[in-house]
Every structure is written in structure tokens, then in C-alpha cells.
Design a protein around this motif. Structure first.
Motif, PDB file in Angstrom:
ATOM      1  N   TYR A  26      48.885  29.011 -11.640  1.00 51.71           N
ATOM      2  CA  TYR A  26      50.161  29.033 -10.938  1.00 51.71           C
ATOM      3  C   TYR A  26      49.899  29.266  -9.456  1.00 51.71           C
ATOM      4  O   TYR A  26      49.673  30.386  -9.015  1.00 51.71           O
ATOM      5  N   GLY A  27      49.933  28.166  -8.690  1.00 50.52           N
ATOM      6  CA  GLY A  27      49.688  28.258  -7.256  1.00 50.52           C
ATOM      7  C   GLY A  27      50.975  28.145  -6.460  1.00 50.52           C
ATOM      8  O   GLY A  27      52.084  28.069  -7.003  1.00 50.52           O
ATOM      9  N   LEU A  28      50.806  28.102  -5.130  1.00 49.94           N
ATOM     10  CA  LEU A  28      51.979  27.984  -4.261  1.00 49.94           C
ATOM     11  C   LEU A  28      52.698  26.658  -4.454  1.00 49.94           C
ATOM     12  O   LEU A  28      53.930  26.591  -4.355  1.00 49.94           O
ATOM     13  N   GLY A  29      51.938  25.603  -4.728  1.00 48.43           N
ATOM     14  CA  GLY A  29      52.574  24.318  -5.020  1.00 48.43           C
ATOM     15  C   GLY A  29      53.393  24.386  -6.287  1.00 48.43           C
ATOM     16  O   GLY A  29      54.485  23.789  -6.377  1.00 48.43           O
ATOM     17  N   ASP A  87      66.731  26.042  -6.584  1.00 50.72           N
ATOM     18  CA  ASP A  87      66.846  27.363  -5.963  1.00 50.72           C
ATOM     19  C   ASP A  87      66.254  27.278  -4.557  1.00 50.72           C
ATOM     20  O   ASP A  87      65.030  27.326  -4.372  1.00 50.72           O
ATOM     21  N   MET A  88      67.136  27.133  -3.562  1.00 41.14           N
ATOM     22  CA  MET A  88      66.649  26.988  -2.197  1.00 41.14           C
ATOM     23  C   MET A  88      65.964  28.243  -1.679  1.00 41.14           C
ATOM     24  O   MET A  88      65.082  28.176  -0.818  1.00 41.14           O
ATOM     25  N   GLY A  89      66.386  29.391  -2.186  1.00 39.83           N
ATOM     26  CA  GLY A  89      65.713  30.624  -1.791  1.00 39.83           C
ATOM     27  C   GLY A  89      64.254  30.621  -2.222  1.00 39.83           C
ATOM     28  O   GLY A  89      63.358  30.992  -1.441  1.00 39.83           O
ATOM     29  N   MET A  90      64.002  30.172  -3.451  1.00 38.78           N
ATOM     30  CA  MET A  90      62.618  30.093  -3.923  1.00 38.78           C
ATOM     31  C   MET A  90      61.850  29.007  -3.177  1.00 38.78           C
ATOM     32  O   MET A  90      60.682  29.194  -2.820  1.00 38.78           O
ATOM     33  N   VAL A  91      62.512  27.876  -2.935  1.00 35.07           N
ATOM     34  CA  VAL A  91      61.853  26.779  -2.227  1.00 35.07           C
ATOM     35  C   VAL A  91      61.439  27.218  -0.822  1.00 35.07           C
ATOM     36  O   VAL A  91      60.290  27.021  -0.394  1.00 35.07           O
ATOM     37  N   MET A  92      62.368  27.825  -0.094  1.00 37.15           N
ATOM     38  CA  MET A  92      62.050  28.248   1.277  1.00 37.15           C
ATOM     39  C   MET A  92      61.029  29.381   1.285  1.00 37.15           C
ATOM     40  O   MET A  92      60.193  29.469   2.197  1.00 37.15           O
ATOM     41  N   SER A  93      61.067  30.237   0.276  1.00 37.62           N
ATOM     42  CA  SER A  93      60.047  31.293   0.191  1.00 37.62           C
ATOM     43  C   SER A  93      58.663  30.689   0.020  1.00 37.62           C
ATOM     44  O   SER A  93      57.690  31.133   0.659  1.00 37.62           O
ATOM     45  N   ALA A  94      58.549  29.651  -0.835  1.00 38.49           N
ATOM     46  CA  ALA A  94      57.255  29.000  -1.032  1.00 38.49           C
ATOM     47  C   ALA A  94      56.801  28.283   0.235  1.00 38.49           C
ATOM     48  O   ALA A  94      55.629  28.367   0.627  1.00 38.49           O
ATOM     49  N   VAL A  95      57.742  27.579   0.888  1.00 38.33           N
ATOM     50  CA  VAL A  95      57.388  26.847   2.114  1.00 38.33           C
ATOM     51  C   VAL A  95      56.900  27.803   3.199  1.00 38.33           C
ATOM     52  O   VAL A  95      55.866  27.562   3.848  1.00 38.33           O
ATOM     53  N   LEU A  96      57.624  28.886   3.406  1.00 41.53           N
ATOM     54  CA  LEU A  96      57.233  29.831   4.456  1.00 41.53           C
ATOM     55  C   LEU A  96      55.933  30.549   4.121  1.00 41.53           C
ATOM     56  O   LEU A  96      55.142  30.867   5.031  1.00 41.53           O
ATOM     57  N   THR A  97      55.696  30.792   2.842  1.00 41.06           N
ATOM     58  CA  THR A  97      54.421  31.412   2.464  1.00 41.06           C
ATOM     59  C   THR A  97      53.251  30.462   2.709  1.00 41.06           C
ATOM     60  O   THR A  97      52.190  30.879   3.210  1.00 41.06           O
ATOM     61  N   ILE A  98      53.429  29.184   2.378  1.00 37.87           N
ATOM     62  CA  ILE A  98      52.383  28.187   2.660  1.00 37.87           C
ATOM     63  C   ILE A  98      52.113  28.121   4.160  1.00 37.87           C
ATOM     64  O   ILE A  98      50.959  28.076   4.608  1.00 37.87           O
TER      65      ILE A  98
END
Length: 334
Positions: free
Chosen positions: A278-281, A292-303
Motif C-alpha cells: 500500500y503506497g502513496l499511489g 473523497d477529495m480530502g483523501m485525494v488532496m492528502s495523497a497529492v500533498l504528501t507526494i
């Protein structure tokens, strides 16, 4: 051979020749030397005791001038200015979200994303995703550096290989790494080997091209001097050409890491399931599936944050150190 000290070494030898007993004390062909050591002719008996100190001071001054001056203290602007830019962007983002031009579940603000990131962190998903992706990225990039360095040196030194493989390597560099994901899935299935294969195919061409381009810019006099001194082709490549091409090599490594990180994210987004971790992608793809845009943006900002931290903590300091030692940082905006 230290190329950066060539200029200072040459200039050190000129005053030494001028101050030797066999040289004319007031030769009209060396006015610069007379200005550099003005009292040399008049103090000829004292030359053996004073000339070494003067030459040492002159050499120290040249080295300081070439290295860009004395070592400066820590420059906090490198930290404060990026943080200020991020703060301004966050404020603008929050202002845009507060206008409620779109539904908040479609355009969340920074505070909404921060709340979603907190939920993911408390569940351990962020830590697991970052750890898995960083492990794959670092291991895949290390293998890419080993393979790409050998190929880059060979292409930079062997004309036949350069003409045969150079266009192919350049073509692979412009090929989107995501194109390799279906190939890797068919060959290796949903395993970690798929991610590593895509990372290698994305990073190696950039490292090879960066190193080969840097070796092209090495002055030919370096190679000729090495041959005159009896160096073998391998010694010339490893001890003369490769150190001289170090700035371009580091730039190639930085670009190779960028391609490796992008390629890894593409592989993790597309290849989901099986024994793939289970990676960032995967986190990003899960957010898309759940809308879930909150999860999507959290992943994008973490990357994005991982990429910025690698640049600020690894490649940036190494590149500045190399450029400073070669006197190439003076006048730069780095």
C-alpha cells in the motif's frame, strides 16, 4: 587529479619562476609578475625566506577567490522563503474555498484537507503509504544509479556505443513511464517487481544522458594530459573525466530521481492488488474510487512534500557544495 585547483597551481608556478635566481630581475615580458611581487628584484638576497610566504598567501587568496569566498553561515532564507511561499498559497486556497463557488466536498479548503489528513494519520494509512513508497523509490533509484552510471561512462567514452545506443536512450527518456506499467504487469504480475521495473525504466535514461552530456563538456586537454601521463582508458574515465563531469552527473541524478518518483506513482496507481503493498499511489487511487477529495488532496500533498524534502535535504545541498568548491556558485541564484 583535482581540476579545480589547476588555475591556482599554474599561477603559483609563475611567480616561482620569476623569483628564481636564473630569471631576469626586471624582465619586460612579465610586468604582471612584477606587480604581483613588487619587491622581489630589490630584495633578492631575502627571496628564499620571504618568497614562500608571499606565494602561500597568493595561493590562499586564489583558492578563496575560486571557491567563492569564506564559508558563509547557515542561510535561513532557504527555509523561510519556501515556507512563506507555501503559507501564501495556503491562504489563497482557503480564501478561494471560503467563497463557496463549488461544493466543499468537491473543492475542500486546506482546513478540510488537514482534517482528512489527520483521520488518515490516526488510522496509520499515511505512515504505511509513505514507508512503502519511499522504500521502493530509494531501492529502485539506487539500482538505477548503479546501472545508469556504468552505461553513462561507457557511452561517454566509447564512440561506437554512443552512436549505437545514444538515440535509443534519448528515446526512452521521453517515453512516458506509465507506458511501461502494462508491460510490467504482464511480465511480473501484481508484485513489487512491477514497481521496480517501471522505476528503472524511468530513471536510468535520465542518469545516462546526464552523465554522457557532462562528459562531453570535459575539456579535451584533460584527456590528452591523462594519456601523456600514462593513464589507461579506464583510469582516464574514472579519475579524470568522471570527476570533471561531476556537476552534470549530479544534475542527471536529480532528474533521474524525479523520473523515478513519477514512475513509481504511476505504477502504484495503475497496479493495485495482488502482493503490491500500500503506497502513496494506492492511497491516491483509493481516494479516487471513494470520490473523497480530502483523501485525494492528502495523497497529492504528501507526494509533493516527499519530493520537496528529498530536493531540499539531499540533492540541493550536494549540488551547491560541488558548485561552491568549483567556484561556480558565485553570482548564481541558488
Amino acid at each position: 587529479m583535482r581540476t579545480e585547483s589547476t588555475a591556482s597551481t599554474a599561477l603559483r608556478t609563475e611567480p616561482l619562476a620569476a623569483s628564481s635566481p636564473s630569471a631576469p630581475p626586471s624582465s619586460p615580458s612579465s610586468p604582471e609578475l612584477s606587480r604581483a611581487v613588487p619587491d622581489a628584484p630589490s630584495t633578492a638576497p631575502d627571496a628564499p625566506s620571504t618568497a614562500p610566504d608571499e606565494l602561500r598567501d597568493l595561493g590562499t587568496g586564489l583558492d578563496t577567490l575560486q571557491s567563492g569566498g569564506p564559508v558563509r553561515r547557515r542561510d535561513w532564507s532557504r527555509v523561510l522563503l519556501p515556507l512563506g511561499a507555501v503559507l501564501v498559497l495556503l491562504l489563497a486556497w482557503q480564501l478561494l474555498a471560503s467563497l463557496d463557488l463549488r461544493r466543499r466536498d468537491l473543492v475542500p479548503g486546506p482546513l478540510d484537507v488537514l482534517a482528512a489528513f489527520g483521520d488518515l494519520w490516526s488510522g496509520g494509512l499515511v505512515q504505511e503509504a509513505v514507508g512503502t513508497s519511499l522504500q521502493r523509490g530509494v531501492v529502485g533509484f539506487a539500482i538505477s544509479v548503479a546501472v545508469g552510471t556504468v552505461l553513462g561512462v561507457l557511452l561517454g567514452q566509447v564512440t561506437v556505443l554512443r552512436r549505437a545506443l545514444g538515440p535509443l536512450v534519448s528515446g526512452l527518456q521521453v517515453l512516458p513511464s506509465v507506458a511501461w506499467v502494462p508491460v510490467a504487469v504482464i511480465w511480473f504480475g501484481l508484485t513489487d517487481a512491477t514497481a521496480y521495473f517501471v522505476v528503472l525504466m524511468g530513471a536510468i535514461p535520465s542518469i545516462v544522458n546526464g552523465l554522457a552530456a557532462g562528459m562531453d563538456q570535459v575539456p579535451p586537454q584533460f584527456r590528452r594530459v591523462a594519456r601523456v601521463l600514462g593513464a589507461s582508458p579506464a583510469e582516464t574515465a574514472l579519475m579524470v573525466v568522471l570527476p570533471a563531469a561531476l556537476p552534470a552527473y549530479v544534475s542527471g541524478l536529480k532528474q533521474g530521481w524525479a523520473f523515478a518518483w513519477r514512475s513509481l506513482m504511476a505504477a502504484e496507481i495503475i497496479a493495485v492488488g495482488g502482493s503490491m503493498g500500500y503506497g502513496l499511489g494506492s492511497l491516491l487511487d483509493q481516494g479516487r474510487t471513494l470520490a473523497d477529495m480530502g483523501m485525494v488532496m492528502s495523497a497529492v500533498l504528501t507526494i509533493l512534500a516527499v519530493g520537496i524534502l528529498i530536493e531540499l535535504m539531499v540533492f540541493g545541498p550536494v549540488e551547491r557544495r560541488i558548485l561552491r568548491r568549483r567556484g561556480l556558485l558565485e553570482g548564481s541564484t541558488r
